[in-house]
Scaffold this motif. Sequence first.
Motif, PDB file in Angstrom:
ATOM      1  N   ARG A  99       0.835  -1.205   0.000  1.00 48.17           N
ATOM      2  CA  ARG A  99       0.000   0.000   0.000  1.00 48.17           C
ATOM      3  C   ARG A  99       0.875   1.263   0.000  1.00 48.17           C
ATOM      4  O   ARG A  99       0.550   2.253  -0.673  1.00 48.17           O
ATOM      5  N   ALA A 100       1.970   1.237   0.744  1.00 44.03           N
ATOM      6  CA  ALA A 100       2.864   2.393   0.776  1.00 44.03           C
ATOM      7  C   ALA A 100       3.504   2.618  -0.587  1.00 44.03           C
ATOM      8  O   ALA A 100       3.631   3.771  -1.040  1.00 44.03           O
ATOM      9  N   ILE A 101       3.894   1.564  -1.267  1.00 47.30           N
ATOM     10  CA  ILE A 101       4.495   1.694  -2.605  1.00 47.30           C
ATOM     11  C   ILE A 101       3.463   2.207  -3.594  1.00 47.30           C
ATOM     12  O   ILE A 101       3.752   3.091  -4.410  1.00 47.30           O
ATOM     13  N   PRO A 106       2.117   6.065  -7.802  1.00 53.10           N
ATOM     14  CA  PRO A 106       0.803   5.700  -8.345  1.00 53.10           C
ATOM     15  C   PRO A 106       0.870   4.970  -9.689  1.00 53.10           C
ATOM     16  O   PRO A 106      -0.067   4.286 -10.064  1.00 53.10           O
ATOM     17  N   GLU A 107       1.972   5.102 -10.392  1.00 56.07           N
ATOM     18  CA  GLU A 107       2.082   4.397 -11.676  1.00 56.07           C
ATOM     19  C   GLU A 107       2.188   2.879 -11.497  1.00 56.07           C
ATOM     20  O   GLU A 107       1.953   2.131 -12.425  1.00 56.07           O
ATOM     21  N   TYR A 108       2.528   2.426 -10.302  1.00 61.26           N
ATOM     22  CA  TYR A 108       2.590   0.986 -10.036  1.00 61.26           C
ATOM     23  C   TYR A 108       1.277   0.426  -9.514  1.00 61.26           C
ATOM     24  O   TYR A 108       1.120  -0.777  -9.403  1.00 61.26           O
ATOM     25  N   ALA A 109       0.333   1.289  -9.172  1.00 63.90           N
ATOM     26  CA  ALA A 109      -0.959   0.828  -8.669  1.00 63.90           C
ATOM     27  C   ALA A 109      -1.750   0.183  -9.803  1.00 63.90           C
ATOM     28  O   ALA A 109      -1.502   0.433 -10.989  1.00 63.90           O
ATOM     29  N   LEU A 110      -2.719  -0.647  -9.440  1.00 56.32           N
ATOM     30  CA  LEU A 110      -3.530  -1.328 -10.451  1.00 56.32           C
ATOM     31  C   LEU A 110      -4.273  -0.320 -11.323  1.00 56.32           C
ATOM     32  O   LEU A 110      -4.194  -0.359 -12.542  1.00 56.32           O
ATOM     33  N   THR A 111      -5.014   0.571 -10.699  1.00 58.02           N
ATOM     34  CA  THR A 111      -5.671   1.667 -11.400  1.00 58.02           C
ATOM     35  C   THR A 111      -5.514   2.911 -10.531  1.00 58.02           C
ATOM     36  O   THR A 111      -4.972   2.846  -9.428  1.00 58.02           O
ATOM     37  N   TYR A 112      -6.022   4.026 -10.993  1.00 60.48           N
ATOM     38  CA  TYR A 112      -5.894   5.244 -10.199  1.00 60.48           C
ATOM     39  C   TYR A 112      -6.717   5.181  -8.919  1.00 60.48           C
ATOM     40  O   TYR A 112      -6.469   5.914  -7.982  1.00 60.48           O
ATOM     41  N   GLN A 113      -7.724   4.309  -8.850  1.00 60.31           N
ATOM     42  CA  GLN A 113      -8.559   4.180  -7.652  1.00 60.31           C
ATOM     43  C   GLN A 113      -7.995   3.188  -6.639  1.00 60.31           C
ATOM     44  O   GLN A 113      -8.389   3.205  -5.493  1.00 60.31           O
ATOM     45  N   HIS A 114      -7.122   2.309  -7.072  1.00 61.96           N
ATOM     46  CA  HIS A 114      -6.636   1.243  -6.193  1.00 61.96           C
ATOM     47  C   HIS A 114      -5.440   1.698  -5.373  1.00 61.96           C
ATOM     48  O   HIS A 114      -4.668   2.544  -5.800  1.00 61.96           O
ATOM     49  N   SER A 115      -5.305   1.090  -4.226  1.00 59.48           N
ATOM     50  CA  SER A 115      -4.170   1.390  -3.357  1.00 59.48           C
ATOM     51  C   SER A 115      -3.306   0.147  -3.183  1.00 59.48           C
ATOM     52  O   SER A 115      -2.768  -0.096  -2.117  1.00 59.48           O
ATOM     53  N   ALA A 116      -3.210  -0.672  -4.226  1.00 59.12           N
ATOM     54  CA  ALA A 116      -2.384  -1.873  -4.193  1.00 59.12           C
ATOM     55  C   ALA A 116      -1.724  -2.055  -5.553  1.00 59.12           C
ATOM     56  O   ALA A 116      -2.240  -1.610  -6.576  1.00 59.12           O
ATOM     57  N   THR A 117      -0.577  -2.713  -5.555  1.00 54.58           N
ATOM     58  CA  THR A 117       0.126  -2.983  -6.803  1.00 54.58           C
ATOM     59  C   THR A 117      -0.263  -4.362  -7.324  1.00 54.58           C
ATOM     60  O   THR A 117      -0.936  -5.139  -6.649  1.00 54.58           O
ATOM     61  N   VAL A 118       0.189  -4.657  -8.527  1.00 59.41           N
ATOM     62  CA  VAL A 118      -0.088  -5.950  -9.135  1.00 59.41           C
ATOM     63  C   VAL A 118       0.579  -7.060  -8.322  1.00 59.41           C
ATOM     64  O   VAL A 118      -0.008  -8.121  -8.077  1.00 59.41           O
ATOM     65  N   VAL A 119       1.791  -6.812  -7.875  1.00 58.68           N
ATOM     66  CA  VAL A 119       2.530  -7.823  -7.103  1.00 58.68           C
ATOM     67  C   VAL A 119       1.822  -8.110  -5.778  1.00 58.68           C
ATOM     68  O   VAL A 119       1.634  -9.269  -5.395  1.00 58.68           O
ATOM     69  N   GLY A 120       1.418  -7.077  -5.067  1.00 62.68           N
ATOM     70  CA  GLY A 120       0.725  -7.275  -3.791  1.00 62.68           C
ATOM     71  C   GLY A 120      -0.605  -7.980  -3.958  1.00 62.68           C
ATOM     72  O   GLY A 120      -0.975  -8.845  -3.151  1.00 62.68           O
ATOM     73  N   THR A 121      -1.339  -7.627  -5.016  1.00 62.41           N
ATOM     74  CA  THR A 121      -2.615  -8.289  -5.277  1.00 62.41           C
ATOM     75  C   THR A 121      -2.396  -9.753  -5.631  1.00 62.41           C
ATOM     76  O   THR A 121      -3.156 -10.620  -5.192  1.00 62.41           O
ATOM     77  N   ALA A 122      -1.355 -10.046  -6.411  1.00 60.87           N
ATOM     78  CA  ALA A 122      -1.064 -11.437  -6.765  1.00 60.87           C
ATOM     79  C   ALA A 122      -0.660 -12.249  -5.537  1.00 60.87           C
ATOM     80  O   ALA A 122      -1.114 -13.383  -5.358  1.00 60.87           O
ATOM     81  N   VAL A 123       0.177 -11.671  -4.672  1.00 60.36           N
ATOM     82  CA  VAL A 123       0.591 -12.376  -3.450  1.00 60.36           C
ATOM     83  C   VAL A 123      -0.613 -12.618  -2.535  1.00 60.36           C
ATOM     84  O   VAL A 123      -0.780 -13.714  -1.982  1.00 60.36           O
TER      85      VAL A 123
END
Length: 182
Positions: A99-101, A106-123
């Motif tokens: 969430r901090a990353i 914000p370019e690593y977030a899933l979308t502009y509304q999300h507060s998680a990255t692809v890696v964190g969501t996959a894990v």
Amino acid sequence: MLNYIFGFNARMGRLAFFFCSFVTGIGFLMLVYGITGNAPASGRMDVLLAQAANSPALIFSFYGMLVVCFMLQSMRVRDIGWDPVCVMAAWIALMVLDRAIAGRFPEYALTYQHSATVVGTAVNGVMNLVLTFWPGSGHVDEASSLPREGGGDGMFERNSAPTAGGSRVARIASGEFGGKTR
């Protein structure tokens, strides 16, 4: 003390974990619909979030559901054979870091509304799949009538002495019964 509160020493099988998680989620959705009058899947998330933020009952029940889900996951991790104190702490730390990353970059977030990255969501998704489908270790801790060595947690302490049935099987396998055959 945390061992007893969060269920770190309890075990829960796959089917019980799935059923309890499903019932908890459905119960929370019914509570949200009952208090706000809007279903979470109705597409009006902005109205739903505004209503939920003004409802102390929903805020209290959300944190209660969070604790229940944490306890269920801890019990399932124990059944798999992992140490829930380490696994759950690492999982929470990874989600906080993710969430901090996503907030900082914000370019690593899933979308502009999300507060998680692809890696964190996959894990997080893989961990939930592991909890749902990974087979348990099959260990059943039974209370022993033999005296325990030293002080400890009472019924959750493991005894290092062999069980009576295990020692009988070992003596039979080694032929210690004087050569008697049946």
